[in-house]
Write a protein that holds these residues in place. Structure first.
Motif, PDB file in Angstrom:
ATOM      1  N   GLY A 126      -0.218 -16.083   8.211  1.00 15.47           N
ATOM      2  CA  GLY A 126       0.188 -14.709   8.481  1.00 15.47           C
ATOM      3  C   GLY A 126      -0.991 -13.812   8.809  1.00 15.47           C
ATOM      4  N   ILE A 180      -3.433 -10.367   8.199  1.00 13.79           N
ATOM      5  CA  ILE A 180      -4.006  -9.465   7.190  1.00 13.79           C
ATOM      6  C   ILE A 180      -4.731  -8.338   7.912  1.00 13.79           C
ATOM      7  CG2 ILE A 180      -5.670  -9.228   5.319  1.00 13.79           C
ATOM      8  CD1 ILE A 180      -5.513 -12.061   4.697  1.00 13.79           C
ATOM      9  N   MET A 182       0.829  -1.208   0.000  1.00 12.95           N
ATOM     10  CA  MET A 182       0.000   0.000   0.000  1.00 12.95           C
ATOM     11  C   MET A 182       0.866   1.262   0.000  1.00 12.95           C
ATOM     12  SD  MET A 182      -3.184  -0.937  -0.119  1.00 12.95           S
ATOM     13  CE  MET A 182      -4.252   0.282   0.630  1.00 12.95           C
ATOM     14  N   LYS A 205      10.496   0.400   8.556  1.00 11.22           N
ATOM     15  CA  LYS A 205      11.308   0.030   9.727  1.00 11.22           C
ATOM     16  C   LYS A 205      12.195  -1.181   9.475  1.00 11.22           C
ATOM     17  CE  LYS A 205       7.799  -2.762  12.078  1.00 11.22           C
ATOM     18  NZ  LYS A 205       8.458  -4.045  11.895  1.00 11.22           N
ATOM     19  N   TYR A 223      -9.760 -20.429  -1.769  1.00 11.85           N
ATOM     20  CA  TYR A 223      -9.221 -20.224  -3.112  1.00 11.85           C
ATOM     21  C   TYR A 223      -8.183 -21.302  -3.344  1.00 11.85           C
ATOM     22  CZ  TYR A 223      -5.648 -17.623  -0.399  1.00 11.85           C
ATOM     23  OH  TYR A 223      -4.693 -17.244   0.517  1.00 11.85           O
ATOM     24  N   ASN A 240      14.572   1.927   9.284  1.00  7.55           N
ATOM     25  CA  ASN A 240      14.448   3.149  10.074  1.00  7.55           C
ATOM     26  C   ASN A 240      13.021   3.232  10.610  1.00  7.55           C
ATOM     27  OD1 ASN A 240      14.865   5.677  11.185  1.00  7.55           O
ATOM     28  ND2 ASN A 240      14.446   6.761   9.256  1.00  7.55           N
ATOM     29  N   ARG A 241      12.881   2.957  11.885  1.00  2.30           N
ATOM     30  CA  ARG A 241      11.524   2.962  12.451  1.00  2.30           C
ATOM     31  C   ARG A 241      11.066   4.387  12.750  1.00  2.30           C
ATOM     32  NH1 ARG A 241       9.191   1.521  17.742  1.00  2.30           N
ATOM     33  NH2 ARG A 241      11.060   0.409  18.410  1.00  2.30           N
TER      34      ARG A 241
HETATM   35  C1  LIG Z   1      -1.535 -15.713   4.065  1.00  2.00           C
HETATM   36  C2  LIG Z   1      -1.922 -14.467   3.336  1.00  2.00           C
HETATM   37  C3  LIG Z   1      -2.263 -14.525   1.999  1.00  2.00           C
HETATM   38  C4  LIG Z   1      -2.638 -13.369   1.327  1.00  2.00           C
HETATM   39  N1  LIG Z   1      -2.967 -13.449  -0.003  1.00  2.00           N
HETATM   40  C5  LIG Z   1      -3.283 -12.335  -0.686  1.00  2.00           C
HETATM   41  C6  LIG Z   1      -3.585 -12.398  -2.073  1.00  2.00           C
HETATM   42  O1  LIG Z   1      -3.572 -13.466  -2.660  1.00  2.00           O
HETATM   43  N2  LIG Z   1      -3.893 -11.259  -2.715  1.00  2.00           N
HETATM   44  C7  LIG Z   1      -3.936 -10.050  -2.081  1.00  2.00           C
HETATM   45  O2  LIG Z   1      -4.224  -9.057  -2.728  1.00  2.00           O
HETATM   46  N3  LIG Z   1      -3.665  -9.968  -0.759  1.00  2.00           N
HETATM   47  C8  LIG Z   1      -3.351 -11.070  -0.045  1.00  2.00           C
HETATM   48  N4  LIG Z   1      -3.057 -10.990   1.290  1.00  2.00           N
HETATM   49  C9  LIG Z   1      -3.225  -9.695   1.966  1.00  2.00           C
HETATM   50  C10 LIG Z   1      -2.009  -8.796   1.770  1.00  2.00           C
HETATM   51  O3  LIG Z   1      -0.881  -9.441   2.245  1.00  2.00           O
HETATM   52  C11 LIG Z   1      -2.224  -7.479   2.501  1.00  2.00           C
HETATM   53  O4  LIG Z   1      -3.484  -6.952   2.180  1.00  2.00           O
HETATM   54  C12 LIG Z   1      -1.166  -6.464   2.113  1.00  2.00           C
HETATM   55  O5  LIG Z   1       0.112  -7.005   2.215  1.00  2.00           O
HETATM   56  C13 LIG Z   1      -1.272  -5.232   2.977  1.00  2.00           C
HETATM   57  O6  LIG Z   1      -0.253  -4.338   2.591  1.00  2.00           O
HETATM   58  P1  LIG Z   1       0.125  -3.098   3.497  1.00  2.00           P
HETATM   59  O7  LIG Z   1       1.115  -2.318   2.757  1.00  2.00           O
HETATM   60  O8  LIG Z   1      -1.117  -2.437   3.949  1.00  2.00           O
HETATM   61  O9  LIG Z   1       0.749  -3.743   4.814  1.00  2.00           O
HETATM   62  P2  LIG Z   1       2.204  -4.326   5.079  1.00  2.00           P
HETATM   63  O10 LIG Z   1       2.716  -5.144   3.980  1.00  2.00           O
HETATM   64  O11 LIG Z   1       2.145  -5.005   6.407  1.00  2.00           O
HETATM   65  O12 LIG Z   1       3.116  -3.053   5.158  1.00  2.00           O
HETATM   66  C14 LIG Z   1       3.143  -2.178   6.277  1.00  2.00           C
HETATM   67  C15 LIG Z   1       4.580  -1.834   6.534  1.00  2.00           C
HETATM   68  O13 LIG Z   1       4.662  -0.771   7.465  1.00  2.00           O
HETATM   69  C16 LIG Z   1       5.855  -0.934   8.180  1.00  2.00           C
HETATM   70  N5  LIG Z   1       5.785  -0.128   9.397  1.00  2.00           N
HETATM   71  C17 LIG Z   1       4.826  -0.211  10.359  1.00  2.00           C
HETATM   72  N6  LIG Z   1       5.082   0.659  11.334  1.00  2.00           N
HETATM   73  C18 LIG Z   1       6.191   1.334  10.984  1.00  2.00           C
HETATM   74  C19 LIG Z   1       6.936   2.355  11.604  1.00  2.00           C
HETATM   75  N7  LIG Z   1       6.612   2.843  12.809  1.00  2.00           N
HETATM   76  N8  LIG Z   1       8.024   2.821  10.972  1.00  2.00           N
HETATM   77  C20 LIG Z   1       8.386   2.353   9.761  1.00  2.00           C
HETATM   78  N9  LIG Z   1       7.729   1.336   9.154  1.00  2.00           N
HETATM   79  C21 LIG Z   1       6.636   0.842   9.756  1.00  2.00           C
HETATM   80  C22 LIG Z   1       5.905  -2.418   8.432  1.00  2.00           C
HETATM   81  O14 LIG Z   1       7.193  -2.866   8.748  1.00  2.00           O
HETATM   82  C23 LIG Z   1       5.374  -2.970   7.118  1.00  2.00           C
HETATM   83  O15 LIG Z   1       6.423  -3.309   6.241  1.00  2.00           O
HETATM   84  C24 LIG Z   1      -2.686 -12.132   1.999  1.00  2.00           C
HETATM   85  C25 LIG Z   1      -2.334 -12.075   3.341  1.00  2.00           C
HETATM   86  C26 LIG Z   1      -1.969 -13.235   4.010  1.00  2.00           C
HETATM   87  C27 LIG Z   1      -1.626 -13.151   5.453  1.00  2.00           C
END
Ligand SMILES: Cc1cc2nc3c(=O)[nH]c(=O)nc-3n(C[C@H](O)[C@H](O)[C@H](O)COP(=O)(O)OP(=O)(O)OC[C@H]3O[C@@H](n4cnc5c(N)ncnc54)[C@H](O)[C@@H]3O)c2cc1C
Length: 808
Positions: free
Chosen positions: A324, A326, A15, A36, A254, A172-173
């Protein structure tokens, strides 16, 4: 590390990176993402990577489709491995309702342009011979779907963003975020501080913790989810053709091909669990690439059902298990947009299908941040659709329920129990005892209709028992008198010496000059696009009462407060939950009201579109002679605690006139007959008053926010027009997002809302179409549940176009 940037994005998952890429593409190069750990080390790296097209939500469909068109070419664009597999997808229908839904989605596919066919069991076997089809009525075959390597895809977007000038800081958090007196933000990190204009929370499973730094919350619960990969499958080894991704309600799973092996992901239909429930639902800050211990016993009932479908996998061993977290929101839509109560603190999080959605979410949010609006309707993604009522318990309950229904349709009329009753009027229990059946909107329980038996509403896409009940209620409002509890609307008191000038600047319409005057008015952004709509009543020289839709509560409050200029004496008080609204409507409403108040209710003394404070049973009531249903009537607004007193007095007085009740279904039916447009459906951020055909509410002879943009659009000409349609009758009505075609078959637009007008006996709809098709009398076709229904543009409201009944 640089210490200033225009935008800082916290979080380097799909995202955050999706947004970074698109901000740079929209021209903002001074953008910085801070992660981070390593990019993708949150939820993104372990995702299964599927990217479906299948959704009945037009705007969400646009988000998905954008990703499915970008990802296949991203590897070539960036040189970074994405591993796009254009396998296509099959979604199985097991019931007639599923089939109706498929037809609805097929209409959306025409609008958006993704390829979809509904195919029967024999054709399913032609597409993929090894799947069992017992109980399967049909499949939606979406040919543009695929799957990616999630880490590869995210890194490719990161490469693309860097190539366009964006900055990524890893390891870098971010430790805290503080607002500076200048309005800028100070982002405090392990490697130093960065000041910036905009902060974006893209923290995924950490998003709630990040929001807490700025005294806010986001409605997210992190859910546990499993998929596993089998040993190689002989049939896959022998074939060069990849199986499609199958989504199947029977096992709630799925399943697809992963290299030459099988992959199965389970959405448990019961017993789903929040991740890290033992530590408040969040990962530890130190957590990186975290997986949970597998719980195969817990998911085995659904795995067994999947293997019934895929006999060729029956004896194969498991090679890899992924368990994992979500992030999940209460309504399963992502959170994209501003944070309520804060300026330039954005959300880009809460996506539970974030691999599929990451690019599209980034694209449309970037448009909003850079230009002030997005080309799609963002109301369904705006984080401010939730208020403080959407607390942790609510979010958890709703997210678990939604997760457990991943492949089960949420049918119109179906009420699910989680998170219910968090916002209620003081009349709730009384109305329930009268047969009221409730449906929540923005958490607020509103009666949809009153059942005259023990029957609840039969859910479905076609007209069911709720239709007849609504007809009864409309008849009563047309011929007699009835009340509706419409407390579930947003309400604000706006006071202060500068209130008249401030509101005149914020709204495109002129504010009422006289005390007691009422005006319908719109808030526009600087480009003239529609931000909000309110009914404004002047209660005093420096006192106004504003009413708007309940889903717009937080965003309207933000818009109002954020457009008061420094030094202006204006106070905006949100009294949504403090005030109730009892609507009294129908030709006999004056007779009823006259029995409970000493106020003069004659036409001369109390004109249509005016308001007065009147006394009812000792309660001071703000009586507004307006309503959304087009009959003689009053909205009676009073403190919530006094609602029972007012209601009892009105009901007692109305007994001799046969007073009854009506609900929101009847309100919608009657507002359609009056051609009243609604915010969020007809009036959206995608268009200006020129396209919405509400120019009569725009006063070009005064200054207001968005005037120049609106004038420009008027000069350039509208790109589309909102039209009001009579649709050939059938067993269902338009609800919005249905394709509209010209006689030659070309798609010319889409419906925005609709309903059956019981007083006029017509199915009605609003649609947004190409300007050439907006003339009254123009013929077109509306596609409802796969059926072509002819439609004609109407030039005036279907019911009482001259407003004689309102003026009665
Ligand atoms: C088993 C499994 C299967 C899935 N299959 C699918 C699929 O087939 N298709 C699909 O579309 N989705 C799938 N998903 C869902 C998908 O993984 C998530 O919707 C997506 O990764 C969310 O992305 P994100 O960027 O919001 O979160 P994240 O990938 O978690 O990214 C957030 C990031 O923020 C960072 N962060 C947080 N706090 C701080 C801070 N204070 N300072 C710096 N960095 C920070 C974290 O380290 C992390 O890297 C699946 C999930 C799981 C668990």
């Amino acid at each position: 590390m640089q210490n200033h940037a225009r935008v800082v994005i916290i979080g380097g998952g799909m995202m955050g990176v999706g947004l970074l890429y698109h901000l740079a593409e929209e021209g903002w190069k001074d953008v910085m993402l801070i992660e981070k750990g390593e990019l993708t080390s949150g939820s993104t790296w372990h995702a299964a990577g599927q990217c479906p097209s299948f959704t009945a939500d037009y705007n969400l469909g646009k988000i998905h489709h954008y990703g499915n068109t970008l990802y296949p070419k991203l590897e070539e664009m960036t040189g970074q491995y994405v591993s796009w597999h254009g396998s296509g997808g099959l979604r199985f229908a097991l019931t007639q309702e599923d089939l109706d839904f498929f037809k609805k989605v097929e209409g959306v596919s025409k609008l958006i342009g993704f390829r979809m066919q509904v195919i029967g069991p024999d054709e399913i076997k032609n597409v993929f011979p090894y799947v069992g089809t017992e109980g399967v009525l049909a499949a939606a075959w979406t040919l543009d779907d695929g799957h990616v390597d999630p880490a590869g895809c995210c890194n490719a977007l990161a490469t693309g963003a860097r190539n366009m000038g964006a900055t990524i800081v890893r390891r870098n958090r971010v430790l805290d975020v503080k607002q500076l007196p200048s309005g800028e933000w100070n982002v405090i990190t392990e490697q130093g501080n960065v000041t910036c204009e905009h902060v974006v929370n893209a923290g995924g499973c950490y998003a709630r913790l990040i929001n807490q730094w700025v005294g806010s919350d986001v409605p997210i619960a992190n859910m546990k989810h499993h998929y596993f990969v089998t040993e190689p499958i002989k049939e896959f080894m022998e074939s060069n053709q990849e199986m499609p991704v199958i989504r199947d309600p029977y096992p709630s799973a799925y399943y697809r091909q992963e290299q030459k092996a099988g992959l199965i992901g389970i959405y448990e239909t019961e017993g789903a669990e929040e991740a890290w429930a033992d530590q408040g639902g969040h990962p530890a800050w130190e957590s990186e690439n975290e997986l949970f211990t597998d719980e195969l016993d817990r998911i085995s009932p659904w795995v067994e059902k999947t293997l019934e479908r895929m006999e060729i996998w029956g004896e194969t061993g498991i090679k890899r298990i992924v368990h994992g977290a979500i992030p999940h929101t209460p309504d399963a839509n992502p959170l994209l947009g501003p944070t309520g109560g804060l300026q330039n603190f954005w959300q880009c999080t809460g996506s539970s299908i974030g691999i599929a959605q990451g690019a599209g979410c980034g694209k449309y949010l970037a448009q909003w941040m850079v230009h002030g609006e997005s080309e799609i309707n963002m109301a369904g993604f705006d984080p401010r659709r939730f208020g403080k009522w959407a607390n942790g318990d609510y979010s958890r309950a709703r997210s678990i329920e939604d997760y457990e229904h991943m492949y089960a349709l949420h049918l119109p009329g179906e009420e699910r129990p989680a998170g219910r009753g968090c916002r209620k009027s003081s009349l709730h229990d009384t109305l329930e005892a009268k047969g009221g059946l409730f449906h929540p909107t923005a958490g607020w329980e509103r009666v949809k209709y009153y059942s005259d038996s023990d029957e609840i509403e039969e859910p479905g896409f076609r007209r069911k028992n709720g239709f007849d009940a609504t007809a009864r209620e409309c008849k009563l409002v047309m011929e007699g008198v009835a009340v509706a509890d419409l407390s579930g609307f947003s309400k604000y008191d706006v006071t202060g010496k500068d209130a008249p000038a401030a509101l005149d600047r914020i709204f495109a319409n002129r504010m009422p000059r006289k005390i007691g005057g009422i005006a319908l008015a719109h808030m526009l952004n600087r480009n003239g696009f529609i931000e909000g709509e309110a009914t404004v009543t002047r209660l005093g020289e420096e006192r106004y009462y504003l009413l708007s839709g309940i889903v717009a509560e937080v965003r309207d409050e933000d818009w109002l407060t954020q457009h008061i200029e420094p030094g202006e004496d204006v106070t905006v008080t949100n009294i949504t939950e403090d005030y109730g609204n009892l609507v009294l409507a129908g030709p006999k409403s004056r007779d009823v009201l006259a029995k409970v108040t000493s106020a003069d209710l004659s036409n001369e003394a109390f004109r249509w579109l005016t308001a007065q404070e009147i006394d009812i049973a000792g309660v001071t009531v703000r009586a507004l002679r307006v309503n959304y249903v087009g009959e003689l009537g009053w909205e009676l607004h009073c403190p919530m605690g006094d609602m029972p007193t007012v209601y009892n007095a009105v009901m007692e007085a109305g007994e001799e006139f046969g007073i009854g009740h009506f609900g929101t279904y009847a309100v919608n039916a009657m507002r359609m007959e009056k051609a009243y447009k609604g915010w969020g459906s007809e009036l959206t951020n995608e268009i200006t008053p020129i396209e919405a055909d509400i120019e009569r509410f725009v006063k070009f002879d005064k200054d207001f926010i968005g005037k120049a943009g609106t004038e420009q659009r008027k000069q350039d000409g509208a790109q589309g027009k909102t039209v009001y349609l009579e649709v050939a009758d059938g067993d269902n009505d338009a609800v919005g997002n249905e394709a509209v075609t010209a006689p030659n078959g070309d798609v010319i637009g889409l419906t925005t809302s609709g309903g059956y007008g019981h007083r006029v006996g017509k199915s009605l709809a609003f649609a947004y179409v190409k300007p050439d098709y907006a003339e009254p009398g123009t013929e077109m076709t509306v596609w409802l549940l796969g059926e072509a229904r002819s439609a004609t543009v109407l030039g005036e409201p279907a019911f009482d176009a001259a407003n004689e009944r309102l003026r009665a």
